[in-house]
Design a protein around this motif. Structure first.
Motif, PDB file in Angstrom:
ATOM      1  N   VAL A   1       0.893  -1.135  -0.028  1.00  0.00           N
ATOM      2  CA  VAL A   1       0.131   0.023  -0.150  1.00  0.00           C
ATOM      3  C   VAL A   1       0.998   1.226  -0.054  1.00  0.00           C
ATOM      4  N   ASN A   2       0.395   2.420  -0.777  1.00  0.00           N
ATOM      5  CA  ASN A   2       1.306   3.392  -0.788  1.00  0.00           C
ATOM      6  C   ASN A   2       0.611   4.671   0.158  1.00  0.00           C
ATOM      7  N   PHE A   3       1.508   4.770   1.542  1.00  0.00           N
ATOM      8  CA  PHE A   3       1.070   5.939   2.374  1.00  0.00           C
ATOM      9  C   PHE A   3       1.475   7.379   1.649  1.00  0.00           C
ATOM     10  N   PRO A   4       0.682   8.414   1.961  1.00  0.00           N
ATOM     11  CA  PRO A   4       1.327   9.521   1.615  1.00  0.00           C
ATOM     12  C   PRO A   4       2.496   9.932   2.507  1.00  0.00           C
ATOM     13  N   ASP A   5       3.321  10.867   2.131  1.00  0.00           N
ATOM     14  CA  ASP A   5       4.564  11.341   3.062  1.00  0.00           C
ATOM     15  C   ASP A   5       3.895  12.308   3.922  1.00  0.00           C
ATOM     16  N   TYR A   6       3.832  12.011   5.312  1.00  0.00           N
ATOM     17  CA  TYR A   6       3.419  13.198   6.183  1.00  0.00           C
ATOM     18  C   TYR A   6       4.567  13.583   6.876  1.00  0.00           C
ATOM     19  N   SER A   7       5.878  13.479   6.624  1.00  0.00           N
ATOM     20  CA  SER A   7       7.127  14.021   7.431  1.00  0.00           C
ATOM     21  C   SER A   7       6.999  15.483   7.614  1.00  0.00           C
ATOM     22  N   GLY A   8       6.634  16.147   6.671  1.00  0.00           N
ATOM     23  CA  GLY A   8       6.692  17.706   6.873  1.00  0.00           C
ATOM     24  C   GLY A   8       5.436  18.213   7.512  1.00  0.00           C
ATOM     25  N   TYR A   9       4.359  17.150   8.004  1.00  0.00           N
ATOM     26  CA  TYR A   9       3.304  17.855   8.482  1.00  0.00           C
ATOM     27  C   TYR A   9       3.516  17.723  10.172  1.00  0.00           C
ATOM     28  N   PRO A  10       2.978  18.637  10.915  1.00  0.00           N
ATOM     29  CA  PRO A  10       3.076  18.623  12.393  1.00  0.00           C
ATOM     30  C   PRO A  10       2.483  17.487  13.247  1.00  0.00           C
ATOM     31  N   VAL A  11       2.658  17.027  14.105  1.00  0.00           N
ATOM     32  CA  VAL A  11       2.098  15.895  14.815  1.00  0.00           C
ATOM     33  C   VAL A  11       0.798  16.304  15.539  1.00  0.00           C
ATOM     34  N   PHE A  12      -0.164  15.565  15.385  1.00  0.00           N
ATOM     35  CA  PHE A  12      -1.550  15.722  15.711  1.00  0.00           C
ATOM     36  C   PHE A  12      -1.526  16.010  17.426  1.00  0.00           C
ATOM     37  N   GLN A  13      -2.622  16.963  17.606  1.00  0.00           N
ATOM     38  CA  GLN A  13      -2.523  17.624  18.826  1.00  0.00           C
ATOM     39  C   GLN A  13      -2.691  16.676  19.978  1.00  0.00           C
ATOM     40  N   GLU A  14      -3.636  15.575  19.806  1.00  0.00           N
ATOM     41  CA  GLU A  14      -3.890  14.651  20.921  1.00  0.00           C
ATOM     42  C   GLU A  14      -2.807  13.800  21.221  1.00  0.00           C
ATOM     43  N   PHE A  15      -1.604  13.759  20.418  1.00  0.00           N
ATOM     44  CA  PHE A  15      -0.594  13.048  20.955  1.00  0.00           C
ATOM     45  C   PHE A  15       0.531  13.764  21.885  1.00  0.00           C
ATOM     46  N   ASP A  16       0.088  15.225  21.809  1.00  0.00           N
ATOM     47  CA  ASP A  16       1.192  16.100  22.550  1.00  0.00           C
ATOM     48  C   ASP A  16       0.740  16.278  23.774  1.00  0.00           C
ATOM     49  N   MET A  17       1.741  16.582  24.850  1.00  0.00           N
ATOM     50  CA  MET A  17       1.619  16.597  26.146  1.00  0.00           C
ATOM     51  C   MET A  17       0.941  18.047  26.705  1.00  0.00           C
ATOM     52  N   PRO A  18       0.351  18.311  27.283  1.00  0.00           N
ATOM     53  CA  PRO A  18      -0.110  19.935  27.583  1.00  0.00           C
ATOM     54  C   PRO A  18       1.287  20.359  28.349  1.00  0.00           C
ATOM     55  N   PRO A  19       1.118  21.681  28.434  1.00  0.00           N
ATOM     56  CA  PRO A  19       2.068  22.539  28.980  1.00  0.00           C
ATOM     57  C   PRO A  19       2.483  22.285  30.472  1.00  0.00           C
ATOM     58  N   LEU A  20       3.252  21.797  30.891  1.00  0.00           N
ATOM     59  CA  LEU A  20       3.611  21.333  32.400  1.00  0.00           C
ATOM     60  C   LEU A  20       4.633  21.690  32.992  1.00  0.00           C
ATOM     61  N   PRO A  21       5.040  21.973  34.268  1.00  0.00           N
ATOM     62  CA  PRO A  21       6.148  22.432  35.047  1.00  0.00           C
ATOM     63  C   PRO A  21       7.240  21.320  34.651  1.00  0.00           C
ATOM     64  N   LYS A  22       8.353  21.725  34.634  1.00  0.00           N
ATOM     65  CA  LYS A  22       9.484  20.679  34.388  1.00  0.00           C
ATOM     66  C   LYS A  22       9.733  20.051  35.407  1.00  0.00           C
ATOM     67  N   ARG A  23       9.814  20.436  36.639  1.00  0.00           N
ATOM     68  CA  ARG A  23      10.146  19.693  37.978  1.00  0.00           C
ATOM     69  C   ARG A  23       9.039  20.356  39.115  1.00  0.00           C
ATOM     70  N   LYS A  24       8.768  19.454  40.015  1.00  0.00           N
ATOM     71  CA  LYS A  24       7.959  19.705  41.306  1.00  0.00           C
ATOM     72  C   LYS A  24       8.741  20.928  42.178  1.00  0.00           C
ATOM     73  N   VAL A  25       7.783  21.696  42.383  1.00  0.00           N
ATOM     74  CA  VAL A  25       8.201  23.131  43.267  1.00  0.00           C
ATOM     75  C   VAL A  25       8.257  22.473  44.729  1.00  0.00           C
ATOM     76  N   SER A  26       9.492  22.693  45.154  1.00  0.00           N
ATOM     77  CA  SER A  26       9.508  21.974  46.710  1.00  0.00           C
ATOM     78  C   SER A  26       8.845  22.662  47.612  1.00  0.00           C
ATOM     79  N   SER A  27       8.663  22.032  48.795  1.00  0.00           N
ATOM     80  CA  SER A  27       7.643  22.688  49.871  1.00  0.00           C
ATOM     81  C   SER A  27       8.403  24.014  50.308  1.00  0.00           C
ATOM     82  N   ALA A  28       9.803  23.904  50.194  1.00  0.00           N
ATOM     83  CA  ALA A  28      10.690  25.107  50.740  1.00  0.00           C
ATOM     84  C   ALA A  28      10.620  26.127  50.034  1.00  0.00           C
ATOM     85  N   ARG A  29      10.640  25.924  48.633  1.00  0.00           N
ATOM     86  CA  ARG A  29      10.533  27.198  47.689  1.00  0.00           C
ATOM     87  C   ARG A  29       9.062  27.621  47.597  1.00  0.00           C
ATOM     88  N   ARG A  30       7.992  26.442  47.753  1.00  0.00           N
ATOM     89  CA  ARG A  30       6.850  27.193  47.756  1.00  0.00           C
ATOM     90  C   ARG A  30       6.297  28.045  48.835  1.00  0.00           C
TER      91      ARG A  30
END
Ligand SMILES: [Zn+2]
Length: 77
Positions: A1-30
């Motif tokens: 089967v011949n699939f079209p070339d999607y390499s130039g297209y952005p990844v669909f949104q449902e596979f993306d993670m929402p924007p999240l903080p990179k690390r937990k804010v420690s209780s001391a910092r909070r």
């Protein structure tokens, strides 16, 4: 089967993670962040007309004066 070339297209949104903080804010910092959150006691100035304590830059609630002039009439009970 011949699939079209999607390499130039952005990844669909449902596979993306929402924007999240990179690390937990420690209780001391909070807690350090919240150290300034407490409300300060409002400071008062003395009314130049009647001598009562009033808020700065506000008409005196006791005599209705501001900057030496009567701005509002105060009803007495
Ligand atoms: Zn006053």
């Amino acid at each position: 089967v011949n699939f079209p070339d999607y390499s130039g297209y952005p990844v669909f949104q449902e596979f993306d993670m929402p924007p999240l903080p990179k690390r937990k804010v420690s209780s001391a910092r909070r807690d350090k962040r919240r150290a300034h959150d407490a409300l300060k006691v409002t400071h008062f100035v003395q009314c130049s007309n009647c001598g009562e304590m009033r808020l700065p830059h506000r008409v005196c609630p006791n005599c209705g004066h501001y900057q030496g002039k009567e701005i509002i009439e105060v009803k007495e009970d």
